[in-house]
Design a protein around this motif. Sequence first.
Motif, mmCIF file in Angstrom:
data_model
loop_
_atom_site.group_PDB
_atom_site.id
_atom_site.type_symbol
_atom_site.label_atom_id
_atom_site.label_comp_id
_atom_site.label_asym_id
_atom_site.label_seq_id
_atom_site.Cartn_x
_atom_site.Cartn_y
_atom_site.Cartn_z
ATOM 1 N N HIS A 38 38.066 33.566 28.726
ATOM 2 C CA HIS A 38 37.282 34.514 27.935
ATOM 3 C C HIS A 38 36.431 35.356 28.883
ATOM 4 N N GLY A 39 36.279 36.636 28.528
ATOM 5 C CA GLY A 39 35.477 37.525 29.356
ATOM 6 C C GLY A 39 36.255 38.195 30.469
ATOM 7 N N ALA A 40 37.587 38.228 30.341
ATOM 8 C CA ALA A 40 38.430 38.882 31.350
ATOM 9 C C ALA A 40 39.555 39.645 30.667
ATOM 10 N N ALA A 41 39.747 40.893 31.083
ATOM 11 C CA ALA A 41 40.855 41.715 30.603
ATOM 12 C C ALA A 41 41.961 41.685 31.644
ATOM 13 N N LEU A 42 43.176 41.941 31.194
ATOM 14 C CA LEU A 42 44.335 41.905 32.077
ATOM 15 C C LEU A 42 44.900 43.313 32.236
ATOM 16 N N TYR A 43 45.165 43.678 33.504
ATOM 17 C CA TYR A 43 45.758 44.970 33.835
ATOM 18 C C TYR A 43 47.090 44.756 34.532
ATOM 19 N N PRO A 49 49.975 40.963 37.617
ATOM 20 C CA PRO A 49 48.783 41.458 36.924
ATOM 21 C C PRO A 49 47.494 41.194 37.698
ATOM 22 N N TYR A 50 46.439 41.836 37.221
ATOM 23 C CA TYR A 50 45.085 41.587 37.712
ATOM 24 C C TYR A 50 44.198 41.261 36.520
ATOM 25 N N ALA A 51 43.372 40.224 36.643
ATOM 26 C CA ALA A 51 42.332 39.946 35.654
ATOM 27 C C ALA A 51 41.033 40.556 36.171
ATOM 28 N N LYS A 129 46.469 50.297 33.712
ATOM 29 C CA LYS A 129 47.125 50.107 32.420
ATOM 30 C C LYS A 129 46.729 48.739 31.880
ATOM 31 N N LEU A 130 45.910 48.750 30.836
ATOM 32 C CA LEU A 130 45.442 47.519 30.203
ATOM 33 C C LEU A 130 46.603 46.844 29.484
ATOM 34 N N ILE A 131 46.702 45.530 29.609
ATOM 35 C CA ILE A 131 47.718 44.757 28.889
ATOM 36 C C ILE A 131 47.080 44.271 27.594
ATOM 37 N N ASP A 135 48.186 38.912 27.569
ATOM 38 C CA ASP A 135 49.256 37.983 27.947
ATOM 39 C C ASP A 135 50.317 38.747 28.726
ATOM 40 N N TRP A 136 50.355 38.531 30.035
ATOM 41 C CA TRP A 136 51.268 39.260 30.912
ATOM 42 C C TRP A 136 52.729 38.983 30.582
ATOM 43 N N THR A 137 53.050 37.792 30.107
ATOM 44 C CA THR A 137 54.462 37.445 29.863
ATOM 45 C C THR A 137 55.049 38.177 28.660
ATOM 46 N N VAL A 138 54.228 38.764 27.814
ATOM 47 C CA VAL A 138 54.761 39.505 26.654
ATOM 48 C C VAL A 138 54.525 40.998 26.767
#
Length: 140
Positions: A38-43, A49-51, A129-131, A135-138
């Motif tokens: 929680h508190g992290a976005a994925l790019y 990816p990067y959190a 580019k925000l994911i 969830d990077w796998t989807v």
Amino acid sequence: MTPPPLPFFVYGTLRPGEPNHDLFLRGRTHSEERARLHGAALYDGPGYPYAVDAPGAVTVGELVTARPEVHPQLLRELDRLEEYAPGDPHNLYERVEREVTRDTDGTAVRAWVYLAAPAVTARLRAHGKLIEGGDWTVRR
């Protein structure tokens, strides 16, 4: 000073079914379980990816507990994979200690997480580019 033998929260190429899982983790873990940061976005990055710290966002991944006898070596190998060296201003990632939540029972666990380094974070926030859904796998 030796870092504590915390589990790892993985959210990209180290997740089961992804290419670096077999290279680095297969046969070296005690457990692997779904978890959330929680508190992290994925790019999205160039093949990984990067959190990035982001209040209110959630990143999906796995909590990986290494077998005790391989933890120190695995930590060094993952630091190299993630191009992390303590204090290096050219890091792609920073290894930080964060609380993650197990999906199975909602318990909180302290874990190592590789978050985007400050310079990378600034670029991602400006042009990344925000994911959606974290969830990077989807993402495909």
